[in-house]
Design an enzyme around this catalytic site. Structure first.
Site, PDB file in Angstrom:
ATOM      1  N   GLU A 166     151.962 -22.900  38.838  1.00 39.13           N
ATOM      2  CA  GLU A 166     151.468 -24.009  39.687  1.00 39.13           C
ATOM      3  C   GLU A 166     150.596 -23.482  40.825  1.00 39.13           C
ATOM      4  OE1 GLU A 166     153.830 -27.432  40.332  1.00 39.13           O
ATOM      5  OE2 GLU A 166     155.035 -27.065  38.533  1.00 39.13           O
TER       6      GLU A 166
HETATM    7  N1  CAA Z   1     142.621 -33.234  45.879  1.00 41.91           N
HETATM    8  C1  CAA Z   1     141.548 -33.954  45.491  1.00 41.91           C
HETATM    9  N2  CAA Z   1     140.396 -33.382  45.057  1.00 41.91           N
HETATM   10  C2  CAA Z   1     140.354 -32.039  45.021  1.00 41.91           C
HETATM   11  C3  CAA Z   1     141.433 -31.235  45.409  1.00 41.91           C
HETATM   12  C4  CAA Z   1     142.593 -31.887  45.857  1.00 41.91           C
HETATM   13  N3  CAA Z   1     143.676 -31.189  46.237  1.00 41.91           N
HETATM   14  N4  CAA Z   1     141.093 -29.946  45.269  1.00 41.91           N
HETATM   15  C5  CAA Z   1     139.845 -29.932  44.815  1.00 41.91           C
HETATM   16  N5  CAA Z   1     139.401 -31.196  44.653  1.00 41.91           N
HETATM   17  C6  CAA Z   1     138.092 -31.651  44.205  1.00 41.91           C
HETATM   18  C7  CAA Z   1     136.999 -31.169  45.157  1.00 41.91           C
HETATM   19  O1  CAA Z   1     136.807 -32.074  46.222  1.00 41.91           O
HETATM   20  C8  CAA Z   1     135.796 -31.106  44.245  1.00 41.91           C
HETATM   21  O2  CAA Z   1     135.250 -32.387  44.053  1.00 41.91           O
HETATM   22  P1  CAA Z   1     133.774 -32.788  44.603  1.00 41.91           P
HETATM   23  O3  CAA Z   1     132.818 -31.830  43.949  1.00 41.91           O
HETATM   24  O4  CAA Z   1     133.600 -34.200  44.154  1.00 41.91           O
HETATM   25  O5  CAA Z   1     133.827 -32.621  46.081  1.00 41.91           O
HETATM   26  C9  CAA Z   1     136.408 -30.695  42.922  1.00 41.91           C
HETATM   27  O6  CAA Z   1     137.785 -31.036  42.951  1.00 41.91           O
HETATM   28  C10 CAA Z   1     136.248 -29.217  42.626  1.00 41.91           C
HETATM   29  O7  CAA Z   1     136.876 -28.541  43.709  1.00 41.91           O
HETATM   30  P2  CAA Z   1     136.601 -27.023  44.021  1.00 41.91           P
HETATM   31  O8  CAA Z   1     135.107 -26.783  44.107  1.00 41.91           O
HETATM   32  O9  CAA Z   1     137.427 -26.643  45.189  1.00 41.91           O
HETATM   33  O10 CAA Z   1     137.110 -26.318  42.696  1.00 41.91           O
HETATM   34  P3  CAA Z   1     137.276 -24.801  42.343  1.00 41.91           P
HETATM   35  O11 CAA Z   1     136.790 -24.582  40.969  1.00 41.91           O
HETATM   36  O12 CAA Z   1     136.742 -23.923  43.434  1.00 41.91           O
HETATM   37  O13 CAA Z   1     138.882 -24.644  42.240  1.00 41.91           O
HETATM   38  C11 CAA Z   1     141.080 -24.223  42.992  1.00 41.91           C
HETATM   39  C12 CAA Z   1     139.714 -24.851  43.283  1.00 41.91           C
HETATM   40  C13 CAA Z   1     141.949 -24.606  44.168  1.00 41.91           C
HETATM   41  C14 CAA Z   1     141.001 -22.722  42.906  1.00 41.91           C
HETATM   42  C15 CAA Z   1     141.642 -24.834  41.680  1.00 41.91           C
HETATM   43  O14 CAA Z   1     140.926 -24.388  40.549  1.00 41.91           O
HETATM   44  C16 CAA Z   1     143.104 -24.524  41.460  1.00 41.91           C
HETATM   45  O15 CAA Z   1     143.958 -25.123  42.068  1.00 41.91           O
HETATM   46  N6  CAA Z   1     143.409 -23.588  40.535  1.00 41.91           N
HETATM   47  C17 CAA Z   1     144.795 -23.294  40.186  1.00 41.91           C
HETATM   48  C18 CAA Z   1     145.223 -24.104  39.014  1.00 41.91           C
HETATM   49  C19 CAA Z   1     146.706 -24.101  38.842  1.00 41.91           C
HETATM   50  O16 CAA Z   1     147.447 -24.367  39.778  1.00 41.91           O
HETATM   51  N7  CAA Z   1     147.159 -23.820  37.619  1.00 41.91           N
HETATM   52  C20 CAA Z   1     148.545 -23.867  37.354  1.00 41.91           C
HETATM   53  C21 CAA Z   1     148.774 -24.507  36.048  1.00 41.91           C
HETATM   54  S1  CAA Z   1     149.967 -25.764  35.989  1.00 41.91           S
HETATM   55  C22 CAA Z   1     151.487 -25.042  35.823  1.00 41.91           C
HETATM   56  O17 CAA Z   1     151.721 -23.915  36.126  1.00 41.91           O
HETATM   57  C23 CAA Z   1     152.483 -26.022  35.334  1.00 41.91           C
HETATM   58  C24 CAA Z   1     153.747 -25.551  34.785  1.00 41.91           C
HETATM   59  O18 CAA Z   1     154.022 -25.770  33.613  1.00 41.91           O
HETATM   60  C25 CAA Z   1     154.801 -24.995  35.677  1.00 41.91           C
END
Ligand code: CAA
Length: 379
Positions: free
Chosen positions: A363
């Site tokens: 996550e």
């Molecule tokens: N809420 C709403 N919108 C959001 C947001 C949030 N928290 N975070 C980002 N966004 C939106 C941004 O506003 C942007 O939209 P706009 O272009 O319209 O403004 C869009 O999403 C893209 O955002 P970023 O440019 O920030 O995206 P990024 O590619 O740089 O990635 C990141 C950001 C935080 C690194 C994201 O990729 C991330 O969280 N990665 C980790 C993924 C993850 O947690 N994976 C775990 C898998 S699930 C799991 O483990 C489940 C299980 O089974 C236990």
């Protein structure tokens, strides 16, 4: 700020504590050893109302607040983080997303059985080559009449084989980057959807983590959550709440290891007195207790903000990054306090040390949490 828990919150915490002690603890060692999913324990958790804790009762949930969820997660995780990850994914990643963004039909059909614990859900974002970099995923969903055809592979899926309902994130228009990603509800048994290999893991061994394969899997367009292109934001918003769940899981692992260490240090003697009376051990216990208390405050703050419908981006990421670090540090020290006994399974702390590691990975890794915190500070 009010640090007092309400009577209801205390009752929820105590019910979770009793359940963990009287039911979950009885099978934890055997399930860990055999990687056996706790089907019976999860069914009973559902009957107690812990699988859809924050969902409105009209959709089968318990209508509780997020603070209660944190308290319950901590108590279950003190005893078994493999059970609590199923609880966390179902509550935070699946039920919350469906309640917030699902249509009325989707809620009645999918949320009600999930929130009432009759069925289990899974959240499918990660892929073999797309974990942290979630936009680079390759699973495709191509529109075909009233359906979408899904092709691709999802990895590291918690509840992979025990779930009946899967939220699957897929590319619908790859040329649009994150705006070309959509979210679908996929049911177990849909043609073209196969549950693949089970992972043989270091920790949380009794939770079922699988690869999922989609080959020309036809999913009705009515199973899309929100509009086309909403899937990435949907996933990001869900993961924000998920971090509170995993932060409180990490807190629980640390608390469980700490409580075991205090108990052991009071009864084990060396050099003529209980080892807790040696400063070397007492200082370790003091450091553990202080870190755990700080983690608890961060978890409760994030939960409180969520309950007030205030932004949780920074608070949730801080809670997860810090609590998972504390879980790792405290469990390593817990093994040290136990000495040789800490290295054998019967004393549980070696399992807690193995379980703690995943909280820094899933996550959103600790590095991703720092990206999120950094961006929140600097924006
Ligand atoms: N809420 C709403 N919108 C959001 C947001 C949030 N928290 N975070 C980002 N966004 C939106 C941004 O506003 C942007 O939209 P706009 O272009 O319209 O403004 C869009 O999403 C893209 O955002 P970023 O440019 O920030 O995206 P990024 O590619 O740089 O990635 C990141 C950001 C935080 C690194 C994201 O990729 C991330 O969280 N990665 C980790 C993924 C993850 O947690 N994976 C775990 C898998 S699930 C799991 O483990 C489940 C299980 O089974 C236990």
């Amino acid at each position: 700020m009010d640090f007092q828990l309400t009577e209801e919150q205390i009752a929820v915490r105590d019910a979770a504590r009793d359940f963990a002690k009287n039911v979950v603890a009885k099978t934890v060692l055997e399930r860990d050893e055999n990687q056996r999913f706790g089907e019976d324990e999860i069914r009973q958790l559902g009957e107690l109302g812990f699988m859809g804790m924050m969902v409105d009762p009209k959709y089968g949930g318990s209508g509780m607040d997020t603070v209660s969820y944190v308290l319950a997660m901590e108590e279950i995780s003190k005893v078994d983080a493999a059970i609590s990850v199923t609880m966390s994914v179902n509550n935070s990643l699946v039920c919350w997303g469906l309640e917030k963004f699902g249509t009325e039909e989707q809620k009645m059909k999918y949320l009600v059985p999930l929130a009432s614990g009759q069925k289990i859900g899974a959240f499918c974002l990660s892929e073999p080559e797309a974990g942290s970099d979630a936009t680079s995923q390759r699973t495709m969903a191509v529109k075909d009449g009233d359906d979408y055809i899904l092709n691709g592979t999802k990895n590291w899926i918690t509840n992979g084989s025990s779930a009946s309902t899967y939220i699957v994130i897929a590319q619908t228009k790859p040329e649009l980057g994150h705006k070309g990603i959509s979210a679908f509800i996929v049911e177990r048994g849909m043609e073209g959807f196969v549950v693949g290999a089970k992972e043989n893991k270091l920790g949380i061994r009794s939770s079922d983590t699988h690869t999922l394969l989609f080959t020309d899997c036809r999913v009705p367009a009515e199973n899309m959550i929100g509009e086309e292109g909403f899937g990435f934001k949907f996933a990001m918003m869900i993961l924000e709440g998920g971090r509170i769940g995993i932060a409180s899981q990490a807190l629980g692992i640390a608390s469980g290891a700490f409580e075991a260490s205090v108990e052991y240090a009071k009864t084990r003697t060396a050099f003529g007195k209980p080892i807790c009376e040696h400063q070397a051990i007492a200082f370790k216990l003091a450091d553990m207790a202080t870190s755990i208390e700080a983690a608890r405050l961060l978890c409760l703050q994030a939960a409180y903000l969520k309950d007030q419908h205030l932004p949780i981006t920074k608070a949730g990421a801080m809670a997860k990054e810090f609590s998972s670090r504390v879980a790792m540090e405290v469990t390593v020290e817990a093994v040290q306090v136990h000495g040789g006994y800490g290295f054998v399974k019967e004393y549980h702390v070696e399992r807690m040390m193995r379980d703690a590691k995943i909280t820094q990975i899933y996550e959103g890794t600790s590095e991703i949490q720092k990206i999120v915190i950094g961006r929140s500070i600097l924006k």
